[in-house]
Design an enzyme around this catalytic site. Structure first.
Site, mmCIF file in Angstrom:
data_model
loop_
_atom_site.group_PDB
_atom_site.id
_atom_site.type_symbol
_atom_site.label_atom_id
_atom_site.label_comp_id
_atom_site.label_asym_id
_atom_site.label_seq_id
_atom_site.Cartn_x
_atom_site.Cartn_y
_atom_site.Cartn_z
ATOM 1 N N ASN A 107 40.645 95.735 22.743
ATOM 2 C CA ASN A 107 40.272 95.817 24.156
ATOM 3 C C ASN A 107 40.311 97.253 24.650
ATOM 4 O O ASN A 107 41.089 98.067 24.177
ATOM 5 C CB ASN A 107 41.211 94.954 25.004
ATOM 6 C CG ASN A 107 41.051 93.488 24.691
ATOM 7 O OD1 ASN A 107 40.054 93.099 24.083
ATOM 8 N ND2 ASN A 107 42.013 92.688 25.076
ATOM 9 N N HIS A 124 39.363 100.366 19.736
ATOM 10 C CA HIS A 124 38.032 100.654 20.289
ATOM 11 C C HIS A 124 38.069 101.631 21.460
ATOM 12 O O HIS A 124 37.112 101.727 22.216
ATOM 13 C CB HIS A 124 37.340 99.344 20.716
ATOM 14 C CG HIS A 124 36.997 98.455 19.547
ATOM 15 N ND1 HIS A 124 36.504 97.174 19.705
ATOM 16 C CD2 HIS A 124 37.069 98.659 18.215
ATOM 17 C CE1 HIS A 124 36.298 96.632 18.505
ATOM 18 N NE2 HIS A 124 36.642 97.509 17.589
ATOM 19 N N ALA A 236 45.141 81.805 25.622
ATOM 20 C CA ALA A 236 46.186 82.782 25.325
ATOM 21 C C ALA A 236 47.324 82.740 26.346
ATOM 22 O O ALA A 236 48.492 82.800 25.972
ATOM 23 C CB ALA A 236 45.579 84.184 25.288
HETATM 24 P P1 NAD Z 1 35.612 89.019 20.689
HETATM 25 O O1 NAD Z 1 34.698 89.105 19.566
HETATM 26 O O2 NAD Z 1 36.985 89.485 20.502
HETATM 27 O O3 NAD Z 1 35.538 87.483 21.229
HETATM 28 C C1 NAD Z 1 36.316 86.955 22.273
HETATM 29 C C2 NAD Z 1 37.177 85.817 21.710
HETATM 30 O O4 NAD Z 1 38.071 85.394 22.725
HETATM 31 C C3 NAD Z 1 36.373 84.568 21.279
HETATM 32 O O5 NAD Z 1 36.769 84.201 19.980
HETATM 33 C C4 NAD Z 1 36.784 83.496 22.303
HETATM 34 O O6 NAD Z 1 36.820 82.203 21.733
HETATM 35 C C5 NAD Z 1 38.165 83.973 22.673
HETATM 36 N N1 NAD Z 1 38.648 83.537 23.983
HETATM 37 C C6 NAD Z 1 37.936 83.273 25.116
HETATM 38 N N2 NAD Z 1 38.769 82.889 26.108
HETATM 39 C C7 NAD Z 1 40.034 82.926 25.605
HETATM 40 C C8 NAD Z 1 41.327 82.641 26.148
HETATM 41 N N3 NAD Z 1 41.515 82.258 27.415
HETATM 42 N N4 NAD Z 1 42.413 82.790 25.331
HETATM 43 C C9 NAD Z 1 42.256 83.169 24.031
HETATM 44 N N5 NAD Z 1 41.067 83.441 23.491
HETATM 45 C C10 NAD Z 1 39.960 83.335 24.256
HETATM 46 O O7 NAD Z 1 35.201 89.869 21.904
HETATM 47 P P2 NAD Z 1 33.785 90.068 22.582
HETATM 48 O O8 NAD Z 1 33.909 89.534 23.939
HETATM 49 O O9 NAD Z 1 32.690 89.591 21.690
HETATM 50 O O10 NAD Z 1 33.754 91.674 22.628
HETATM 51 C C11 NAD Z 1 33.549 92.501 21.502
HETATM 52 C C12 NAD Z 1 34.163 93.878 21.770
HETATM 53 O O11 NAD Z 1 33.747 94.357 23.047
HETATM 54 C C13 NAD Z 1 35.656 93.890 21.888
HETATM 55 O O12 NAD Z 1 36.278 93.944 20.665
HETATM 56 C C14 NAD Z 1 35.907 95.100 22.799
HETATM 57 O O13 NAD Z 1 35.826 96.321 22.115
HETATM 58 C C15 NAD Z 1 34.791 94.990 23.764
HETATM 59 N N6 NAD Z 1 35.202 94.208 24.940
HETATM 60 C C16 NAD Z 1 36.414 94.506 25.511
HETATM 61 C C17 NAD Z 1 36.866 93.781 26.585
HETATM 62 C C18 NAD Z 1 38.196 94.133 27.180
HETATM 63 O O14 NAD Z 1 38.636 95.270 27.031
HETATM 64 N N7 NAD Z 1 38.884 93.185 27.832
HETATM 65 C C19 NAD Z 1 36.084 92.733 27.103
HETATM 66 C C20 NAD Z 1 34.832 92.458 26.499
HETATM 67 C C21 NAD Z 1 34.434 93.208 25.406
#
Ligand code: NAD
Ligand code: ZN
Length: 248
Positions: A107, A124, A236
């Site tokens: 994140n 990242h 989570a």
């Molecule tokens: P990701 O590939 O890590 O996928 C998100 C995962 O979270 C999925 O497997 C989903 O099933 C799970 N999920 C959804 N709600 C949840 C909950 N309440 N509890 C537990 N798990 C849950 O991430 P992405 O969204 O495909 O993003 C890819 C990349 O983009 C990230 O690794 C990051 O670098 C960036 N990104 C960062 C943030 C952030 O900083 N919060 C947010 C979006 C994207």
């Protein structure tokens, strides 16, 4: 292997966590979902008509730095008022009771640090750091709003967000620390990541090769589910505190 959520699975995982001196936690966008940070794959992941894959690249920035910065400025504005949730807080509590702990996050939202984790590597990068494309200077920048876009360095060159874009290498130090922790961890806790991209995809397996017990928390099945020792289906903010508290 790969047992789905059961009370027994939760109990077994909590016991492993409680007894371990060395723990590696690996988190993805899902851990921040309940703070209100959209995941990229969720319905709110889109901004205007763009997909993250079209904006988070060096080529997109080269072509149109202002457009890419508008997206980052929007994300910074959305995230600035948000707070860590119960999962972030439980991971901070886990760090404070564990002899050797590392949290490796994908994140970029900075919420783990706000929650109190200190043994933390950001694989990242961070939305709250900028890097000069001219003099390369790196600094924290928490301004919201940012002012004129693209923001510029004192040296006159354009600043970029200090995040890892598609096609770019991950920060060596952060990856090195995570790999080292994977080689010695007794338990690896993987939360809210689809575990598709390196190194998130590789760390749990490396750790298992060294005898670690791998616990996954995710509402959906992932690429890791089949090989995890315990895979807990759920949110989570519910399951991470349950794991950490049951282990006390
Ligand atoms: P990701 O590939 O890590 O996928 C998100 C995962 O979270 C999925 O497997 C989903 O099933 C799970 N999920 C959804 N709600 C949840 C909950 N309440 N509890 C537990 N798990 C849950 O991430 P992405 O969204 O495909 O993003 C890819 C990349 O983009 C990230 O690794 C990051 O670098 C960036 N990104 C960062 C943030 C952030 O900083 N919060 C947010 C979006 C994207
Ligand atoms: Zn500069």
């Amino acid at each position: 292997m790969g047992s789905v959520r059961t009370e027994a699975g939760l109990e077994a995982a909590a016991r492993r966590l409680r007894d371990a001196d060395r723990v590696l936690a690996l988190t993805g966008a899902g851990v921040s979902a309940e703070s209100g940070v959209p995941t990229f794959r969720g319905p709110e992941g889109l901004w205007r008509q763009f997909r993250p894959e079209d904006l988070a690249t060096p080529e997109a920035f080269e072509r149109d730095p202002r457009l890419v910065w508008e997206w980052y400025a929007w994300r910074r504005e959305r995230i600035a008022p948000l707070e860590p949730n119960a999962a972030h807080r439980a991971l901070a509590a886990l760090e404070s009771r564990t002899v050797e702990f590392l949290l490796a996050t994908q994140n970029v939202d900075g919420l783990h640090a706000v929650a109190g984790n200190r043994r933390l590597v950001e694989l990242h990068g961070s939305l709250w750091r900028v890097r000069c494309t001219g003099c390369r200077k790196l600094r924290e920048d928490r301004r919201v709003p940012l002012g004129d876009l693209p923001p510029r360095c004192a040296c006159g060159a354009v600043l970029r967000p200090d995040v890892v874009w598609f096609g770019e290498a991950l920060p060596e130090g952060a990856v090195g620390a995570a790999l080292k922790a994977a080689q010695t961890a007794e338990v690896v806790l993987v939360v809210g990541t689809s575990a598709l991209v390196y190194p998130a995809a590789a760390l749990p397996q490396i750790a298992q090769g060294h005898g670690a017990f791998v616990v996954e928390v995710n509402p959906e099945e992932t690429a890791l589910t089949a090989s995890a020792d315990v895979s807990l289906r759920g949110r989570a903010a519910e399951l991470v505190p349950a794991l950490v508290e049951a282990g006390q």
